[in-house]
Design an enzyme around this catalytic site. Structure first.
Site, PDB file in Angstrom:
ATOM      1  N   CYS B  76      71.238  41.341  -4.145  1.00  0.00           N
ATOM      2  CA  CYS B  76      71.374  40.584  -5.398  1.00  0.00           C
ATOM      3  C   CYS B  76      72.792  40.672  -5.952  1.00  0.00           C
ATOM      4  O   CYS B  76      73.363  39.686  -6.380  1.00  0.00           O
ATOM      5  CB  CYS B  76      70.410  41.103  -6.448  1.00  0.00           C
ATOM      6  SG  CYS B  76      68.690  40.730  -6.115  1.00  0.00           S
ATOM      7  N   HIS B  77      73.346  41.895  -5.986  1.00  0.00           N
ATOM      8  CA  HIS B  77      74.576  42.122  -6.744  1.00  0.00           C
ATOM      9  C   HIS B  77      75.842  42.006  -5.910  1.00  0.00           C
ATOM     10  O   HIS B  77      76.935  41.962  -6.478  1.00  0.00           O
ATOM     11  CB  HIS B  77      74.555  43.520  -7.376  1.00  0.00           C
ATOM     12  CG  HIS B  77      73.486  43.707  -8.411  1.00  0.00           C
ATOM     13  ND1 HIS B  77      73.575  43.192  -9.677  1.00  0.00           N
ATOM     14  CD2 HIS B  77      72.299  44.362  -8.360  1.00  0.00           C
ATOM     15  CE1 HIS B  77      72.484  43.520 -10.365  1.00  0.00           C
ATOM     16  NE2 HIS B  77      71.701  44.220  -9.578  1.00  0.00           N
ATOM     17  N   CYS B 173      73.100  68.290 -34.695  1.00  0.00           N
ATOM     18  CA  CYS B 173      74.214  68.027 -33.773  1.00  0.00           C
ATOM     19  C   CYS B 173      75.522  68.022 -34.561  1.00  0.00           C
ATOM     20  O   CYS B 173      76.541  68.555 -34.116  1.00  0.00           O
ATOM     21  CB  CYS B 173      74.050  66.670 -33.087  1.00  0.00           C
ATOM     22  SG  CYS B 173      72.425  66.355 -32.395  1.00  0.00           S
ATOM     23  N   CYS B 176      77.704  71.283 -35.421  1.00  0.00           N
ATOM     24  CA  CYS B 176      78.687  71.759 -34.446  1.00  0.00           C
ATOM     25  C   CYS B 176      79.716  70.683 -34.136  1.00  0.00           C
ATOM     26  O   CYS B 176      80.910  70.921 -34.201  1.00  0.00           O
ATOM     27  CB  CYS B 176      78.000  72.172 -33.142  1.00  0.00           C
ATOM     28  SG  CYS B 176      77.054  73.695 -33.261  1.00  0.00           S
ATOM     29  N   HIS B 177      79.255  69.492 -33.770  1.00  0.00           N
ATOM     30  CA  HIS B 177      80.144  68.524 -33.124  1.00  0.00           C
ATOM     31  C   HIS B 177      80.944  67.676 -34.116  1.00  0.00           C
ATOM     32  O   HIS B 177      81.922  67.063 -33.721  1.00  0.00           O
ATOM     33  CB  HIS B 177      79.344  67.638 -32.172  1.00  0.00           C
ATOM     34  CG  HIS B 177      78.683  68.423 -31.067  1.00  0.00           C
ATOM     35  ND1 HIS B 177      79.403  69.007 -30.053  1.00  0.00           N
ATOM     36  CD2 HIS B 177      77.387  68.757 -30.837  1.00  0.00           C
ATOM     37  CE1 HIS B 177      78.570  69.646 -29.237  1.00  0.00           C
ATOM     38  NE2 HIS B 177      77.347  69.508 -29.694  1.00  0.00           N
ATOM     39  N   ARG B 214      72.060  66.857 -20.697  1.00  0.00           N
ATOM     40  CA  ARG B 214      72.975  67.612 -21.546  1.00  0.00           C
ATOM     41  C   ARG B 214      72.407  67.741 -22.967  1.00  0.00           C
ATOM     42  O   ARG B 214      72.488  68.793 -23.589  1.00  0.00           O
ATOM     43  CB  ARG B 214      74.337  66.912 -21.574  1.00  0.00           C
ATOM     44  CG  ARG B 214      75.394  67.701 -22.321  1.00  0.00           C
ATOM     45  CD  ARG B 214      75.686  68.988 -21.594  1.00  0.00           C
ATOM     46  NE  ARG B 214      76.467  69.921 -22.400  1.00  0.00           N
ATOM     47  CZ  ARG B 214      75.944  70.723 -23.322  1.00  0.00           C
ATOM     48  NH1 ARG B 214      74.644  70.708 -23.565  1.00  0.00           N
ATOM     49  NH2 ARG B 214      76.711  71.561 -23.993  1.00  0.00           N
ATOM     50  N   CYS B 218      71.317  71.162 -25.285  1.00  0.00           N
ATOM     51  CA  CYS B 218      71.678  71.481 -26.662  1.00  0.00           C
ATOM     52  C   CYS B 218      70.416  71.730 -27.485  1.00  0.00           C
ATOM     53  O   CYS B 218      70.389  72.631 -28.318  1.00  0.00           O
ATOM     54  CB  CYS B 218      72.481  70.343 -27.279  1.00  0.00           C
ATOM     55  SG  CYS B 218      74.253  70.673 -27.378  1.00  0.00           S
TER      56      CYS B 218
END
Lengths: 106, 257
Positions: B76-77, B173, B176-177, B214, B218
């Site tokens: 297809c691609h 989140c 910290c970030h 990931r 956390c």
């Protein structure tokens, strides 16, 4: 399916020292780890890498359980003649993986 | 009794402003900038970047005919390069299901609808390899989240999750970030949480993993119950994170410690 990355210069001058790198995908399971439910994960590592230059062995390395997953090896080689570099990794259970690369020496 | 470092961190978190302060665009930095020079060099050189092994595997899978339809991705691609820029636009809105969909979800959808093959398991090597191959085509391109109003509710939900305190440690989140990215946690840099290199090779994992893996890390770290892989919550969070990182260059496959 081969999952190996080989880095060899395509061309070199006679007598030139070239940089060779080889990396292959492998979990390098040490045999010292516990899986879920405390079941030991059986050891599964590559034990040896050899490199042949036109059929002659020019480099070899023994691997042990402390080697990381997807082992990466780099070494130098004096380019003497055009030809093929063949890498072969052998491991526990007689598994074998090969890869090769061409070099043109002028 | 808490150790002094932990006490200081707790104090810093208590005194930080309650509302999340977004990082100004000029101060945004990729996770790559927080790494040691040796690790940066490892990422920059394709012959030493182990993530390229997954790209290789993806290229093999790309050519493989599979499923009841007996079609390969290439049928297809064409070449993988035809998908240049696609990964920079994901997650995108999927009209078929009426929900946002991430890149791995789109690959699985393509498998089940076009190839009529069973969906690949999340975090399986095959799905990671295909996702890495597709994302690798967009390396160096800026992240460009689609300007689709239908994505706005999920993006807002993502922002809400990002700023909501979770787990036994009661940390969001953003704690910290956004508020403490200049600091370190247990000797490691606290980064700004810009998903610029996923799927990426993490030295700690000794393998390639997705952004959702990931995020799961956390969440386990703050002792929260992680969302299910591929869940609407993770995709919402991913949408918000990609919006935060809009304009930053994709690095797939990146290396992180």
């Amino acid at each position: 399916m081969s999952r190996s990355l080989i880095s060899v210069p395509k061309t070199a001058k006679t007598g030139e020292v070239v940089d060779i790198r080889a990396m292959t995908a492998h979990p390098m399971e040490t045999g010292h780890r516990m899986g879920p439910n405390g079941v030991a994960i059986p050891r599964n590592i590559l034990t040896r890498l050899t490199c042949s230059y036109n059929g002659e062995e020019v480099f070899a390395a023994d691997f042990f359980p402390a080697i990381s997953a997807n082992p990466f090896v780099s070494f130098s080689l004096v380019a003497t003649e055009s030809g093929t570099l063949t890498f072969e990794w052998t491991g526990d259970g007689g598994q074998s993986e090969t890869a090769s690369a061409e070099i043109v020496v002028s | 009794m808490p150790r002094p470092a932990a006490g200081l961190l707790a104090l810093a978190l208590l005194t930080a402003p309650a509302a999340a302060q977004d990082i100004p665009p000029a101060e945004r930095r990729s996770g790559r900038d927080f790494m040691a020079p040796a690790t940066q060099a490892m990422q920059a050189d394709d012959t030493s970047n182990p993530g390229m092994l997954w790209v290789l595997q993806g290229e093999a899978l790309w050519q493989e005919k599979t499923g009841a339809a007996g079609r390969s991705c290439a049928d297809c691609h064409g070449a993988p390069a035809s998908l240049r820029g696609v990964a920079a636009r994901y997650p995108a809105f999927d009209t078929a299901s009426g929900r946002p969909i991430d890149l791995a979800g789109r690959i699985n959808q393509c498998r089940s609808v076009r190839q009529r093959a069973p969906a690949l398991e999340r975090e399986s090597d095959d799905l990671l390899a295909l996702t890495t191959l597709v994302a690798h085509q967009s390396r160096g391109l800026p992240i460009t989240p689609p300007d689709d109003p239908r994505l706005a509710p999920a993006r807002d939900e993502g922002r809400r999750i990002f700023t909501t305190r979770l787990g036994q440690l009661d940390l969001s989140c953003a704690n910290c970030h956004d508020q403490n990215w200049q600091g370190r946690l247990a000797g490691s840099a606290v980064t700004q949480a810009h998903p610029t290199g996923y799927p990426l090779y993490r030295l700690e994992w000794q393998g390639v993993g997705s952004l959702q893996r990931r995020l799961r890390n956390c969440m386990v770290g703050v002792r929260a119950d992680p969302f299910a892989p591929g869940s609407a919550e993770f995709i919402a969070l991913e949408l918000y994170l990609m919006q935060r990182a809009a304009g930053m260059a994709l690095e797939t496959p990146a290396i992180r410690p």
